[in-house]
Scaffold this active site. Structure first.
Site, PDB file in Angstrom:
ATOM      1  N   ASP A 259     -47.204 -26.746  23.168  1.00  0.00           N
ATOM      2  CA  ASP A 259     -46.560 -27.974  24.041  1.00  0.00           C
ATOM      3  C   ASP A 259     -47.678 -28.195  25.069  1.00  0.00           C
ATOM      4  O   ASP A 259     -48.228 -27.120  25.515  1.00  0.00           O
ATOM      5  CB  ASP A 259     -45.207 -27.522  24.507  1.00  0.00           C
ATOM      6  CG  ASP A 259     -44.637 -28.490  25.265  1.00  0.00           C
ATOM      7  OD1 ASP A 259     -43.400 -28.932  24.633  1.00  0.00           O
ATOM      8  OD2 ASP A 259     -45.128 -29.219  26.075  1.00  0.00           O
ATOM      9  N   ILE A 260     -47.783 -29.454  25.523  1.00  0.00           N
ATOM     10  CA  ILE A 260     -48.769 -29.688  26.502  1.00  0.00           C
ATOM     11  C   ILE A 260     -48.491 -29.184  27.971  1.00  0.00           C
ATOM     12  O   ILE A 260     -49.101 -29.110  28.765  1.00  0.00           O
ATOM     13  CB  ILE A 260     -49.179 -31.335  26.452  1.00  0.00           C
ATOM     14  CG1 ILE A 260     -50.626 -31.591  26.814  1.00  0.00           C
ATOM     15  CG2 ILE A 260     -48.098 -32.070  27.100  1.00  0.00           C
ATOM     16  CD1 ILE A 260     -50.988 -32.989  26.538  1.00  0.00           C
TER      17      ILE A 260
ATOM     18  N   GLN B  57     -33.590 -35.932  24.396  1.00  0.00           N
ATOM     19  CA  GLN B  57     -34.628 -35.880  23.398  1.00  0.00           C
ATOM     20  C   GLN B  57     -35.916 -36.997  23.868  1.00  0.00           C
ATOM     21  O   GLN B  57     -35.582 -38.017  23.763  1.00  0.00           O
ATOM     22  CB  GLN B  57     -34.515 -36.248  22.099  1.00  0.00           C
ATOM     23  CG  GLN B  57     -35.471 -36.222  20.959  1.00  0.00           C
ATOM     24  CD  GLN B  57     -35.027 -36.534  19.655  1.00  0.00           C
ATOM     25  OE1 GLN B  57     -34.012 -36.967  19.375  1.00  0.00           O
ATOM     26  NE2 GLN B  57     -36.248 -36.309  18.722  1.00  0.00           N
ATOM     27  N   GLU B  58     -36.769 -36.177  24.500  1.00  0.00           N
ATOM     28  CA  GLU B  58     -37.894 -37.369  25.133  1.00  0.00           C
ATOM     29  C   GLU B  58     -38.807 -37.972  24.173  1.00  0.00           C
ATOM     30  O   GLU B  58     -39.159 -39.047  24.012  1.00  0.00           O
ATOM     31  CB  GLU B  58     -38.954 -36.222  25.910  1.00  0.00           C
ATOM     32  CG  GLU B  58     -39.900 -37.230  26.645  1.00  0.00           C
ATOM     33  CD  GLU B  58     -41.141 -36.122  26.905  1.00  0.00           C
ATOM     34  OE1 GLU B  58     -42.290 -36.715  27.126  1.00  0.00           O
ATOM     35  OE2 GLU B  58     -40.799 -35.129  27.593  1.00  0.00           O
TER      36      GLU B  58
ATOM     37  N   HIS C 102     -38.192 -32.300  16.575  1.00  0.00           N
ATOM     38  CA  HIS C 102     -38.921 -31.164  16.820  1.00  0.00           C
ATOM     39  C   HIS C 102     -38.040 -29.912  17.201  1.00  0.00           C
ATOM     40  O   HIS C 102     -37.018 -29.958  17.843  1.00  0.00           O
ATOM     41  CB  HIS C 102     -40.145 -31.503  17.890  1.00  0.00           C
ATOM     42  CG  HIS C 102     -39.619 -32.005  19.186  1.00  0.00           C
ATOM     43  ND1 HIS C 102     -39.514 -33.348  19.152  1.00  0.00           N
ATOM     44  CD2 HIS C 102     -39.317 -31.606  20.163  1.00  0.00           C
ATOM     45  CE1 HIS C 102     -38.857 -33.724  20.468  1.00  0.00           C
ATOM     46  NE2 HIS C 102     -38.874 -32.613  21.108  1.00  0.00           N
TER      47      HIS C 102
HETATM   48  P1  5GP Z   1     -38.043 -32.980  24.051  1.00  0.00           P
HETATM   49  O1  5GP Z   1     -37.655 -33.288  25.319  1.00  0.00           O
HETATM   50  O2  5GP Z   1     -38.281 -34.324  23.413  1.00  0.00           O
HETATM   51  O3  5GP Z   1     -37.168 -32.043  22.931  1.00  0.00           O
HETATM   52  O4  5GP Z   1     -39.527 -32.406  24.282  1.00  0.00           O
HETATM   53  C1  5GP Z   1     -40.751 -32.955  24.161  1.00  0.00           C
HETATM   54  C2  5GP Z   1     -41.888 -31.928  24.281  1.00  0.00           C
HETATM   55  O5  5GP Z   1     -43.025 -32.676  23.886  1.00  0.00           O
HETATM   56  C3  5GP Z   1     -42.214 -31.912  25.992  1.00  0.00           C
HETATM   57  O6  5GP Z   1     -41.905 -30.346  26.366  1.00  0.00           O
HETATM   58  C4  5GP Z   1     -43.358 -32.223  26.144  1.00  0.00           C
HETATM   59  O7  5GP Z   1     -44.214 -31.476  27.204  1.00  0.00           O
HETATM   60  C5  5GP Z   1     -44.184 -32.343  24.866  1.00  0.00           C
HETATM   61  N1  5GP Z   1     -45.098 -33.340  24.905  1.00  0.00           N
HETATM   62  C6  5GP Z   1     -45.071 -34.650  25.306  1.00  0.00           C
HETATM   63  N2  5GP Z   1     -46.289 -35.320  25.050  1.00  0.00           N
HETATM   64  C7  5GP Z   1     -47.043 -34.173  24.226  1.00  0.00           C
HETATM   65  C8  5GP Z   1     -48.596 -34.159  23.874  1.00  0.00           C
HETATM   66  O8  5GP Z   1     -49.159 -35.332  24.084  1.00  0.00           O
HETATM   67  N3  5GP Z   1     -48.938 -33.131  23.286  1.00  0.00           N
HETATM   68  C9  5GP Z   1     -48.052 -32.028  23.113  1.00  0.00           C
HETATM   69  N4  5GP Z   1     -48.715 -31.014  22.730  1.00  0.00           N
HETATM   70  N5  5GP Z   1     -47.046 -31.946  23.713  1.00  0.00           N
HETATM   71  C10 5GP Z   1     -46.420 -33.101  23.954  1.00  0.00           C
END
Ligand code: 5GP
Ligand code: ZN
Length: 122
Positions: free
Chosen positions: A29-30, A90-91, A96
């Site tokens: 994760d970034i 979910q962003e 995932h």
């Molecule tokens: P969600 O809230 O959708 O479950 O989590 C999305 C995750 O994706 C977040 O923890 C965010 O830091 C990660 N993320 C978003 N953009 C990128 C990216 O460009 N590269 C990587 N490696 N992680 C990302």
């Protein structure tokens, strides 16, 4: 389709890959919540838990079990949390599974440094 994680799978956007097979891709994760915070995704685009087929989900959890052991061992973790978000929480709209190692001392290191520790898996 304009999907961030599809672009990561295809290599259009770089990532710190820690595992890949014919069905799944895992990368750091970034913006990690902890050292070794990993995202495990199907290579094929599925939106969320409702969308993903059970056989793909089964494979994801098979790999997740193995990655859990590897992350805990290589990073000397004190635990590990799985998270999978859907809907408004979910962003990124590509299924995932988060694997978040837990360390009693959560001293967040640079993602590249963690990658260097993890990349020699075997
Ligand atoms: P969600 O809230 O959708 O479950 O989590 C999305 C995750 O994706 C977040 O923890 C965010 O830091 C990660 N993320 C978003 N953009 C990128 C990216 O460009 N590269 C990587 N490696 N992680 C990302
Ligand atoms: Zn996608």
């Amino acid at each position: 389709m304009d999907c961030l994680f599809c672009k990561i799978v295809s290599g259009k956007i770089p990532s710190y890959k820690i595992y890949e097979d014919e069905l799944v891709y895992a990368f750091l994760d970034i913006n990690p919540d902890s050292n070794g915070h990993t995202l495990l995704i199907p290579k094929k685009h599925y939106l969320d838990m409702n969308d993903i087929p059970l056989d793909t989900l089964t494979h994801i959890f098979k790999v997740a079990k193995e990655l859990k052991v590897m992350l805990e061992e290589k990073l000397n973790a004190d635990g590990l949390t799985f998270i999978q978000n859907n809907g408004d929480v979910q962003e990124v709209k590509h299924f995932h599974l988060h694997l978040k190692p837990y360390h009693k001392n959560n001293d967040i290191k640079d993602v590249k440094e963690i990658y260097e520790t993890l990349k020699d898996r075997d």
